[in-house]
Write a protein that holds these residues in place. Sequence first.
Motif, PDB file in Angstrom:
ATOM      1  N   ASP A   1       0.852  -1.199   0.000  1.00 42.44           N
ATOM      2  CA  ASP A   1       0.000   0.000   0.000  1.00 42.44           C
ATOM      3  C   ASP A   1       0.888   1.250   0.000  1.00 42.44           C
ATOM      4  OD1 ASP A   1       1.076  -0.105   2.489  1.00 42.44           O
ATOM      5  OD2 ASP A   1      -0.809  -0.511   3.540  1.00 42.44           O
ATOM      6  N   ASN A   2       0.226   2.422   0.014  1.00 40.11           N
ATOM      7  CA  ASN A   2       0.985   3.680  -0.059  1.00 40.11           C
ATOM      8  C   ASN A   2       1.990   3.800   1.069  1.00 40.11           C
ATOM      9  OD1 ASN A   2      -0.445   4.298  -2.255  1.00 40.11           O
ATOM     10  ND2 ASN A   2      -1.900   5.677  -1.223  1.00 40.11           N
ATOM     11  N   ARG A   3       1.578   3.330   2.243  1.00 38.85           N
ATOM     12  CA  ARG A   3       2.469   3.444   3.404  1.00 38.85           C
ATOM     13  C   ARG A   3       3.736   2.634   3.197  1.00 38.85           C
ATOM     14  NH1 ARG A   3       0.573   1.708   8.915  1.00 38.85           N
ATOM     15  NH2 ARG A   3       2.240   2.680  10.107  1.00 38.85           N
ATOM     16  N   PHE A   4       3.545   1.424   2.687  1.00 37.08           N
ATOM     17  CA  PHE A   4       4.706   0.552   2.450  1.00 37.08           C
ATOM     18  C   PHE A   4       5.663   1.204   1.449  1.00 37.08           C
ATOM     19  CE2 PHE A   4       6.602  -2.852  -0.227  1.00 37.08           C
ATOM     20  CZ  PHE A   4       7.411  -3.440   0.738  1.00 37.08           C
TER      21      PHE A   4
ATOM     22  N   ALA B   1       5.942   4.324   0.726  1.00 36.61           N
ATOM     23  CA  ALA B   1       6.590   5.512   1.309  1.00 36.61           C
ATOM     24  C   ALA B   1       7.799   5.064   2.134  1.00 36.61           C
ATOM     25  CB  ALA B   1       5.606   6.290   2.168  1.00 36.61           C
ATOM     26  N   VAL B   2       7.625   3.957   2.882  1.00 41.88           N
ATOM     27  CA  VAL B   2       8.738   3.451   3.699  1.00 41.88           C
ATOM     28  C   VAL B   2       9.873   2.944   2.808  1.00 41.88           C
ATOM     29  CG1 VAL B   2       9.427   1.587   5.279  1.00 41.88           C
ATOM     30  CG2 VAL B   2       7.326   2.880   5.716  1.00 41.88           C
TER      31      VAL B   2
ATOM     32  N   GLU C   1       8.321   2.037  13.724  1.00 41.08           N
ATOM     33  CA  GLU C   1       7.037   1.833  13.034  1.00 41.08           C
ATOM     34  C   GLU C   1       7.277   1.533  11.538  1.00 41.08           C
ATOM     35  OE1 GLU C   1       4.435   5.172  13.640  1.00 41.08           O
ATOM     36  OE2 GLU C   1       2.958   4.291  12.279  1.00 41.08           O
ATOM     37  N   ASP C   2       8.227   2.250  10.948  1.00 39.33           N
ATOM     38  CA  ASP C   2       8.556   2.000   9.534  1.00 39.33           C
ATOM     39  C   ASP C   2       9.019   0.552   9.350  1.00 39.33           C
ATOM     40  OD1 ASP C   2       8.058   4.634   8.962  1.00 39.33           O
ATOM     41  OD2 ASP C   2      10.152   5.261   9.066  1.00 39.33           O
TER      42      ASP C   2
ATOM     43  N   VAL D   1       6.031  -1.735   9.413  1.00 41.10           N
ATOM     44  CA  VAL D   1       5.264  -1.684   8.152  1.00 41.10           C
ATOM     45  C   VAL D   1       5.986  -2.537   7.095  1.00 41.10           C
ATOM     46  CG1 VAL D   1       4.579  -0.186   6.224  1.00 41.10           C
ATOM     47  CG2 VAL D   1       4.252   0.582   8.590  1.00 41.10           C
TER      48      VAL D   1
END
Length: 406
Positions: A69-72, A74-75, A93-94, A97
């Motif tokens: 997803d977008n979060r992944f 971004a990381v 947290e990163d 994820v």
Amino acid sequence: MQKLEDYIPIVGPERIDEIRALGAHLSGRTIQNINSTAVGGGVAEILTRMIPLLREAGVDARWDVIRGDNRFFAVTKAMHNALHGVPVSFTEEDREVFLEVNRQNVDVVQPWGDIIFIHDPQPIGLVRAIDRSRHRSVWRCHIDFANPMPDIWEFLKGFIESFDAAVFSAPAFSRPLSVRQVLISPSIDPLAEKNRDLTKEEIHSVCAQFGLDPGRPIVTQISRFDYLKDPVGVIKAYKMVKAHLDCQLVLAGGGATDDPEGQKVLDDVRNEAAGDPDIFVLFLPPASDRIINALQRASSVVLQKSLKEGFGLTVAEALWKAKPVIASAVGGIPLQVTHKYSGILTHSIEGTAFWIKQLLNEPTFAATLGQNGREHVLANFLITRHIKEYLLLFLSLDRPGDVIRL
Ligand code: UDP
């Protein structure tokens, strides 16, 4: 789609015989490639061309793409930047994820091949799901590892050392590791739509499509809109040249599905380019190979002003078209460009501007650079050499120490 025999007029029959002979030794083995995007960037570019040729050589090559997803993404983009030496924070947290999406992808791509060939950091966590008694595994690093941020490097190292081997694109990227390291440069496919010969009419029609004047010098950089490709630096160099010489600048590229920063970079580029009708900022959709080919061929000079670079396929693509290239001396670029012989290596905006002026003023010298560059790519960076080296690597995993007779 191309056949192996189509490459004989370019590289000669011996190279193709070698590939077939090596492929026969691997017949029936499944090579499962895993990466994080099907389009955009150098990894997808190479896999698209290579998978069918490996299959023709008798190897059961597959390609799976992980989901995130977008979060992944971004990381992983932050990780990518950190591995290139950019100071970014990588929080607990990163990490979570990153690890969680990798765990979820065990069900999506199911690492099941005889040889599991994982590309770049995004899917590297899948190595935890590989049963090493039944599968061989290779990690393929496509990025510039000369100066990574230490905490990200340590995090990644824990995964890399779980593979049977790690492949790097340039000697400068190898690092102290407990596993075997192999140097294999990337490659371009001379018969791909992006690199095949084009007629003058085809080139002119693409220029016309974007309003470029083929009668005036064109300076081009093709790249994803990414800070590390320094598109704003390219515009600054162009502006220094433009004060003395008439020319047009093309910055063309798209995004990649695993790169969330593209839009922001594109906005910065458009701001920097505003008000100059000779700057063409072209945001290209994924299937733009013929356009990229034509833009490279229409250019008087091709730039690759990256701040960091894995290998820099765009450099090989331009050299193959016998174009004079001015590129930063970073990552794998110095493997491709020998300064003042097969192109120009620079270290700054001012240096880039200086050399654009020189090459636009000295077309004979510029043409010699391009011709030498093409010879260098022919000898070292075509897909046939790349396939041969991968096949040798795969064979060596099963038979450490064995001599392989062709
Ligand atoms: N590319 C493309 N469309 C774009 C921008 C780039 O097809 O809009 C291609 C480019 O021609 C090259 C590859 O993507 O084949 C980029 O590889 P490179 O090693 O230069 O950089 P990366 O994007 O992998 O950092």
